[in-house]
Write an enzyme that holds these catalytic residues in place. Structure first.
Site, short mmCIF file in Angstrom:
data_model
loop_
_atom_site.label_atom_id
_atom_site.label_comp_id
_atom_site.label_asym_id
_atom_site.label_seq_id
_atom_site.Cartn_x
_atom_site.Cartn_y
_atom_site.Cartn_z
N ASP A 1 0.21 -4.11 -14.01
CA ASP A 1 1.59 -3.69 -14.24
C ASP A 1 1.97 -2.52 -13.34
O ASP A 1 3.10 -2.43 -12.85
CB ASP A 1 1.79 -3.31 -15.71
CG ASP A 1 1.65 -4.50 -16.64
OD1 ASP A 1 1.94 -5.63 -16.19
OD2 ASP A 1 1.25 -4.31 -17.80
N CYS B 1 -0.63 -6.90 -2.74
CA CYS B 1 -1.41 -5.66 -2.71
C CYS B 1 -0.57 -4.54 -2.13
O CYS B 1 -0.05 -4.67 -1.01
CB CYS B 1 -2.67 -5.85 -1.87
SG CYS B 1 -3.67 -4.34 -1.73
N ASP C 1 8.35 -1.86 -14.11
CA ASP C 1 7.95 -3.23 -14.40
C ASP C 1 7.92 -3.41 -15.91
O ASP C 1 7.13 -2.74 -16.60
CB ASP C 1 6.57 -3.53 -13.80
CG ASP C 1 6.12 -4.95 -14.07
OD1 ASP C 1 6.95 -5.86 -13.88
OD2 ASP C 1 4.96 -5.16 -14.49
N GLU D 1 13.24 -5.22 -11.70
CA GLU D 1 13.24 -6.63 -11.34
C GLU D 1 14.52 -7.29 -11.81
O GLU D 1 15.03 -6.98 -12.89
CB GLU D 1 12.04 -7.34 -11.96
CG GLU D 1 10.70 -6.95 -11.36
CD GLU D 1 9.56 -7.68 -12.02
OE1 GLU D 1 8.76 -8.31 -11.30
OE2 GLU D 1 9.45 -7.62 -13.26
#
Length: 423
Positions: free
Chosen positions: A373, A344, A193, A277
């Site tokens: 993060d 979550c 991330d 991502e």
């Protein structure tokens, strides 16, 4: 497997060779601008685009003309490549118009634009690695800083200037053993991330602190730019001030390049599968100022965010991971970005309130807590596994994607040289 790779080195020319390279680059700029003016005039008259073959014939006429006899002093292949660059720019323009994107019409090159010479034929040059020198047409032998060995058979050479220094990048071709695809195990797969407070946070809880190269030099750069703005344009003092500004920009770019290469090399060596991502950096860093009818909000805050995003080099980070993982037999998986920091990892509950602050994640359903993060990286890795297994992102929002091994994008030597220095 055939691999194209580029190696970039700093040249150490003498005064005469440096003047000749500047003259040759000026000739290439002249040919490009003359051809562009002819194309525009022909278009305004209702004619069709003039192809490269016809332009190459006109180049012969220009070289033999009494008006431009100095074009004969420059090697012909870099001049021909200037015409190829123009043809490529026109094709990109037409393809953008056809696709409905914002077209970028070819523009005239200024005198202070970056100097560049391309030698596409291996018969035109010679690289002597044992003595650290290179031989180029009409320039002779030149020393270079042999920081590494050139592997493979040279295909072409590009000479360019940056920050007052001259460089050459040689693209080579060689046969290598196909990389053995490594098994994707739990210990060799990782999710990443990217962010601003932390450059890269990994799903195992570790992270890489940001370099923020531009931010480190911003105060000095602003001072030099202010000094340059107070000089008379194109005066000798203005040129000296511009050189200082260019040197600062060069240091910023070199530091960022070194930082990205070292981290991407370490990641590609230690992990078989990397999930990231699918960030659209261009959209994320757009200006928020709007127009007169619809002015933007929080423009200064968004400008600061855009500057911080571009300072990280997220796109270059992903691009380097792409080809380095391919070379090492790994796999890069890009997953959609939505809800990665609101889901979550323990119970799968999705809610905006799960992320209490920029750094704290606390699930409203099961009470799971962790760094936001780290949670994002864990969700990215989970989506990466689902992409490989069934082609879905696992978000439950109906968006799908596909997984494929990282692809090696072969580019011209001047483009690929900057990414392979630490490969």
């Amino acid at each position: 497997m055939l691999r194209l790779q580029a190696f970039k080195f700093e040249l150490m020319p003498n005064g005469e060779q440096e003047r000749d390279m500047r003259r040759f680059a000026g000739s290439c700029r002249f040919v490009f601008n003359k051809a562009l003016a002819l194309q525009k005039a022909n278009y305004e008259a209702g004619g069709k685009f003039i192809g490269y073959v016809a332009m190459a014939k006109l180049l012969t006429v220009w070289r033999n003309s009494i008006e431009t006899p100095w074009l004969k002093d420059a090697p012909v292949h870099p001049l021909q490549h200037a015409l190829k660059d123009l043809e490529r720019a026109y094709k990109n323009f037409f393809s953008n118009v056809k696709a409905g994107r914002q077209p970028g019409f070819p523009r005239f090159k200024r005198k202070d634009s970056a100097a560049r010479l391309r030698y596409p034929d291996a018969k035109q040059f010679e690289v002597d690695q044992a003595n650290g020198r290179v031989k180029l047409p009409k320039l002779g032998w030149m020393r270079y800083r042999a920081s590494r060995d050139v592997l493979g058979r040279p295909k072409n050479i590009t000479v360019s200037s940056s920050g007052g220094k001259w460089f050459f990048s040689v693209q080579t071709e060689r046969e290598v053993e196909p990389p053995m695809l490594r098994s994707v195990e739990a210990i060799t797969a990782i999710g990443i991330d990217v962010g601003i407070a932390r450059f890269a946070t990994f799903s195992d809880g570790s992270f890489v602190a940001p370099l923020s190269s531009f931010k480190r030099h911003e105060v000095r750069l602003r001072r030099y730019q202010r000094s340059m703005s107070r000089k008379k344009k194109f005066s000798n003092n203005w040129k000296k001030a511009r050189t200082k500004v260019q040197n600062i920009h060069g240091r910023i770019a070199n530091a960022r390049k070194d930082f990205l290469h070292k981290n991407t090399t370490a990641i590609s060596k230690n992990h078989a599968m990397v999930a990231v991502e699918d960030l659209q950096v261009r959209n994320m860093s757009r200006s928020a100022k709007g127009d007169v009818q619809t002015p933007g909000k929080q423009v200064r805050q968004k400008a600061g965010l855009n500057k911080a995003i571009l300072d990280q080099g997220w796109f270059e980070f992903r691009r380097q991971l792409d080809y380095k993982l391919n070379w090492s037999g790994g796999m890069l998986v890009a997953v959609p970005v939505h809800y990665t920091s609101q889901t979550c990892p323990a119970c799968g509950h999705v809610a905006a309130g799960n992320r209490k602050t920029q750094a704290l994640f606390a699930c409203l359903d099961c009470g799971y807590e962790n760094n936001a993060d780290v949670v994002g990286a864990m969700n990215i890795l989970a989506r990466g596994h689902r992409v490989i297994a069934c082609g879905e992102d696992g978000s439950g929002r109906g968006r799908k994607t596909t997984a494929k091994p990282a692809s090696v994008k072969q580019e011209p030597a001047e483009a690929t040289a900057r990414e392979l220095t630490h490969a």
